[in-house]
Design a protein around this motif. Structure first.
Motif, PDB file in Angstrom:
ATOM      1  N   GLN A   1      40.812   5.340 -20.361  1.00  0.00           N
ATOM      2  CA  GLN A   1      41.393   6.666 -20.210  1.00  0.00           C
ATOM      3  C   GLN A   1      41.010   7.268 -18.861  1.00  0.00           C
ATOM      4  OE1 GLN A   1      40.265   9.383 -23.299  1.00  0.00           O
ATOM      5  NE2 GLN A   1      41.949  10.801 -22.834  1.00  0.00           N
ATOM      6  N   ALA A   2      39.816   7.077 -18.407  1.00  0.00           N
ATOM      7  CA  ALA A   2      39.382   7.590 -17.102  1.00  0.00           C
ATOM      8  C   ALA A   2      40.140   6.896 -15.980  1.00  0.00           C
ATOM      9  CB  ALA A   2      37.877   7.389 -16.940  1.00  0.00           C
TER      10      ALA A   2
ATOM     11  N   GLN B   1      43.704   8.354 -15.846  1.00  0.00           N
ATOM     12  CA  GLN B   1      43.716   9.713 -15.304  1.00  0.00           C
ATOM     13  C   GLN B   1      43.441   9.726 -13.810  1.00  0.00           C
ATOM     14  OE1 GLN B   1      40.982  11.882 -17.809  1.00  0.00           O
ATOM     15  NE2 GLN B   1      42.500  12.117 -19.453  1.00  0.00           N
ATOM     16  N   SER B   2      42.633   8.818 -13.318  1.00  0.00           N
ATOM     17  CA  SER B   2      42.324   8.781 -11.889  1.00  0.00           C
ATOM     18  C   SER B   2      43.421   8.083 -11.080  1.00  0.00           C
ATOM     19  CB  SER B   2      40.987   8.087 -11.650  1.00  0.00           C
ATOM     20  OG  SER B   2      41.110   6.713 -11.973  1.00  0.00           O
TER      21      SER B   2
END
Length: 176
Positions: free
Chosen positions: A12-13, A16-17
């Motif tokens: 998920q990180a 998002q990045s």
């Protein structure tokens, strides 16, 4: 799928990045960097799409490809509809003699009136006169049957109206 909570947080990180792109949710392809400053759709060296440039002039190297010839030509048998290819004028003349035609039998539009006219003209003159007289008698009999079905008052009104007038097309009047 057995994914640990830590692995799900890492994925998920990354999404998002912007490090991990799974696709555009709107269904569009990702934007290429050149599309930000140049909207023309120019091919690249590894672009798999064909490119067509419209021009009114044909290229000089395909001059012979634009020339047309009469043969080879398709022919069809008039009765069976069998399709053949003829390669010369002599071959075409021979096939015409053996019942082949230059137009597909399925594509020929048959005019009913022209067929009836040809059949009528093929009859001897005496038979033509008999046929015309029989047709006239049939029309008179059909009219009599329709008149017999009319009520008496409508029949009298129609006969009174037709008795004083000439039935037919009015004469053409000249405009001065």
């Amino acid at each position: 799928m057995n994914l640990s909570p830590e692995l799900l947080q890492q994925i998920q990180a990354a999404i998002q990045s912007g490090q991990l792109m799974l696709g555009n949710p709107a269904g569009r392809s990702p934007i290429k960097p050149r599309q930000l400053h140049d909207l023309r759709l120019l091919p690249t060296k590894d672009d798999p799409r064909p490119t067509f440039f419209w021009s009114a002039e044909s290229p000089r190297d395909i001059g012979d490809l634009t020339r047309t010839t009469e043969f080879p030509k398709l022919m069809w048998h008039a009765e069976s509809g069998q399709e053949i290819t003829v390669l010369s004028k002599e071959d075409q003349a021979e096939k015409l003699h053996h019942g082949y035609v230059l137009q597909a039998p399925a594509s020929v539009v048959i005019d009913v009136m022209e067929t009836m006219r040809a059949q009528f003209e093929a009859l001897p003159e005496e038979d033509q006169k008999l046929l015309v007289e029989a047709q006239r008698q049939d029309r008179i009999a059909a009219l009599k049957a329709k008149l017999a079905e009319l009520p008496e008052d409508k029949l009298q009104a129609m006969l009174a109206q037709a008795g004083g007038k000439k039935v037919g097309r009015p004469k053409k009047q000249e405009v001065a």
